[in-house]
Design an enzyme around this catalytic site. Structure first.
Site, PDB file in Angstrom:
ATOM      1  N   ARG A 144      21.667  45.665  64.549  1.00 32.80           N
ATOM      2  CA  ARG A 144      20.735  45.143  64.856  1.00 32.80           C
ATOM      3  C   ARG A 144      19.133  45.326  64.147  1.00 32.80           C
ATOM      4  O   ARG A 144      18.945  44.899  63.691  1.00 32.80           O
ATOM      5  CB  ARG A 144      20.444  44.341  66.164  1.00 32.80           C
ATOM      6  CG  ARG A 144      21.845  42.949  66.084  1.00 32.80           C
ATOM      7  CD  ARG A 144      21.052  42.249  67.882  1.00 32.80           C
ATOM      8  NE  ARG A 144      20.655  41.137  67.386  1.00 32.80           N
ATOM      9  CZ  ARG A 144      19.209  41.317  67.119  1.00 32.80           C
ATOM     10  NH1 ARG A 144      18.811  42.450  67.803  1.00 32.80           N
ATOM     11  NH2 ARG A 144      18.580  40.763  66.958  1.00 32.80           N
ATOM     12  N   CYS A 159      25.842  58.200  58.869  1.00 37.00           N
ATOM     13  CA  CYS A 159      25.213  59.502  57.810  1.00 37.00           C
ATOM     14  C   CYS A 159      24.449  58.230  56.751  1.00 37.00           C
ATOM     15  O   CYS A 159      24.475  57.777  56.112  1.00 37.00           O
ATOM     16  CB  CYS A 159      26.343  59.859  57.251  1.00 37.00           C
ATOM     17  SG  CYS A 159      26.998  61.055  58.047  1.00 37.00           S
ATOM     18  N   GLU A 160      23.108  57.423  57.301  1.00 39.56           N
ATOM     19  CA  GLU A 160      22.582  57.195  57.043  1.00 39.56           C
ATOM     20  C   GLU A 160      21.380  56.887  57.096  1.00 39.56           C
ATOM     21  O   GLU A 160      20.651  56.659  58.421  1.00 39.56           O
ATOM     22  CB  GLU A 160      23.034  55.192  57.055  1.00 39.56           C
ATOM     23  CG  GLU A 160      24.384  54.413  55.450  1.00 39.56           C
ATOM     24  CD  GLU A 160      24.166  53.698  55.347  1.00 39.56           C
ATOM     25  OE1 GLU A 160      23.209  53.138  55.244  1.00 39.56           O
ATOM     26  OE2 GLU A 160      25.074  52.949  55.710  1.00 39.56           O
ATOM     27  N   PRO A 204      23.785  27.093  71.807  1.00 37.32           N
ATOM     28  CA  PRO A 204      23.233  28.366  72.504  1.00 37.32           C
ATOM     29  C   PRO A 204      24.183  29.768  72.291  1.00 37.32           C
ATOM     30  O   PRO A 204      25.110  29.858  72.616  1.00 37.32           O
ATOM     31  CB  PRO A 204      22.409  28.318  74.017  1.00 37.32           C
ATOM     32  CG  PRO A 204      23.138  27.417  74.622  1.00 37.32           C
ATOM     33  CD  PRO A 204      23.880  26.328  73.567  1.00 37.32           C
ATOM     34  N   GLY A 205      23.595  31.139  71.598  1.00 43.34           N
ATOM     35  CA  GLY A 205      24.619  32.120  71.517  1.00 43.34           C
ATOM     36  C   GLY A 205      23.615  33.718  72.684  1.00 43.34           C
ATOM     37  O   GLY A 205      23.867  33.007  73.245  1.00 43.34           O
ATOM     38  N   GLY A 254      19.129  28.990  68.573  1.00 41.69           N
ATOM     39  CA  GLY A 254      17.805  29.445  68.071  1.00 41.69           C
ATOM     40  C   GLY A 254      16.948  30.332  69.503  1.00 41.69           C
ATOM     41  O   GLY A 254      16.338  30.905  68.823  1.00 41.69           O
TER      42      GLY A 254
END
Ligand code: LLP
Length: 428
Positions: A313, A344-345, A275-276, A240
């Site tokens: 993200r 296409c967004e 941890p990442g 985190g």
């Protein structure tokens, strides 16, 4: 920007390798990782805990690439996994089974059996039905299942709501009201070995006071159950810890370590971490090229060849990554532009009003802080090839995940037997 990704002779480099050279050889978009930065991050995470009994388990979900996992395992890391797939990956990358922690709310029977057979360090249990399931499977295969209970401390993490996990009402952890039942089951159900508690209140926390609050509550719970005669082998403090994205700041990691030392000073067992982002987040960039410089009536858009399928993200968590030119800018002046992808967004937007001096059609840019939850969350939406990954070490670089072509992806699919293929159909 760190010294790992720095301008040399006017060109952005990853360690000693020019990003222009990588773009030429591998094409764009592509992820580029620095192995030196991964090692440095591991060192920064482990050193402040010197003298304590700690173990560090790299959260594989943040970057699933085998070369990344292997680099951290060589530094001494264990692995935190969330699926049978990540178990396979961790073992293949060389993780010792007794350094693997299995997290996650929805472990299936097969995944539990595979983890027990492999001899993982512990399974972090998130519910009473899961505890019963683990006990039943352990009994069936004649093994003892090492378990830790993930408690939900009901503390706000003050991060993005989609990555907040420590409050009641989220699917994560065992609520306080059910802990008595879970703790008695730990004693009465067969084939379980109780190892301790675990807590993880969310990802990308920037205010360490939120950790202090959660860990404080957690330590109280531990004392309570120790008082009732439960022996705690260890505590798993989750992951985190945030990193600075564009325009953000983050207090030094040593402040987090100081909180851990303080809150758990009376605990004599082992402390584990998962941890990442803190290990891999700033060790990677997404290298991409501007396809068009589009001046709309009211806005300028730099349309790049990376899209939300390659890096989700910003679309998913409103994240703003730093974006910089690969050619070092000669002046600081630039007309502001929104950086967008080809998908296409409207949500395929990396961010508004970036200043990218000297950047126009055909130029390369680097999206920074793209080591965590970036390639790992990439997909093939809009018929796009899966983005490749490159690892750099000093002056060397290698493709560590190839670009998966659309024809290869179509090879994963098949038409049902009653449908003729377009190539052989009469009307083709
Ligand atoms: N342990 C558990 C139980 C977790 O659920 C996670 C992350 C970690 C450890 C590692 O957390 P870290 O140190 O990386 O914050 N895709 C999102 C983040 C999702 C986090 C999921 N769990 C993002 O891109 O921000």
């Amino acid at each position: 920007m760190s010294d790992t990704f720095s301008y040399r002779n006017g060109i952005l480099h990853a360690e000693d390798v020019s990003l222009e050279a990588i773009a030429k050889g591998v094409g764009t978009p592509t992820y580029v990782y620095s192995s030196a930065k991964l090692k440095q991050n591991y060192k920064e995470f482990s050193e402040p805990f010197k003298g304590l009994k700690t173990t560090i388990h790299y959260a594989n979900k943040s970057n699933a690439n085998q070369a990344v996992a292997r680099t951290l395992i060589e530094c001494g890391a264990g692995v935190d996994i969330t699926s049978g797939g990540e178990l396979e990956r961790a073992l293949d990358a060389g993780a010792a089974p007794d350094k693997i922690i299995f997290s996650g709310v929805g472990k299936t029977k097969d995944e539990i059996a595979a983890a027990l057979k492999a001899g993982v360090r512990q399974l972090n249990v998130e519910s009473i039905p899961e505890l019963k399931q683990i006990s039943a499977i352990a009994s069936e295969i004649g093994k003892k299942a090492p378990v830790a209970l993930r408690v939900n401390p009901n503390v706000a993490a003050h991060t993005h709501r989609k990555i907040s996990t420590g409050e009641m009402g989220t699917k994560f952890g065992i609520d306080h009201a059910q802990l008595d039942e879970a703790m008695s089951l730990v004693k009465t159900l067969p084939n379980l070995e109780f190892r301790g508690f675990t807590v993880h209140i969310g990802s990308h926390l920037h205010n360490y006071d939120n950790f202090r609050e959660a860990y404080g509550k957690f330590a109280e719970m531990v004392k309570h159950w120790q008082g009732k005669g439960y022996a705690f082998h260890g505590l798993d403090l989750g992951g985190g810890v945030g990193i600075p994205y564009d325009g953000q700041t983050q207090a030094p990691f040593s402040d987090y370590a100081a909180i851990v030392r303080d809150v758990f000073k009376d605990f004599s067992g082992e402390l584990s971490f998962e941890p990442g982002r803190r290990l891999v987040g700033d060790a990677g960039i997404l290298l991409t090229r501007v396809v068009y410089d589009k001046q709309g009536a009211s806005k300028r858009f730099l349309i790049i060849d990376a899209g939300m399928n390659d890096l989700v993200r910003p679309a998913m968590y409103d994240a703003r990554h730093s974006i910089i030119p690969v050619r070092e800018p000669k002046s600081g002046d630039a007309k502001l532009a929104d950086v967008v992808g080809p998908v296409c967004e409207t949500s395929d937007l990396f961010g508004v009003d970036y200043s990218l001096p000297g950047v126009g059609q055909g130029d390369l840019v680097a999206i920074l802080q793209a080591g965590a939850y970036s390639a790992a969350m990439s997909g093939n939406y809009n018929g796009r090839p899966l983005v490749p990954e490159v690892m750099v070490s000093g002056g060397q670089h290698a493709v560590v995940r190839k670009r998966v072509s659309v024809s290869e992806q179509m090879g994963w699919e098949s038409l049902p037997p009653w449908m003729a293929s377009a190539k052989t159909a009469k009307n083709a």
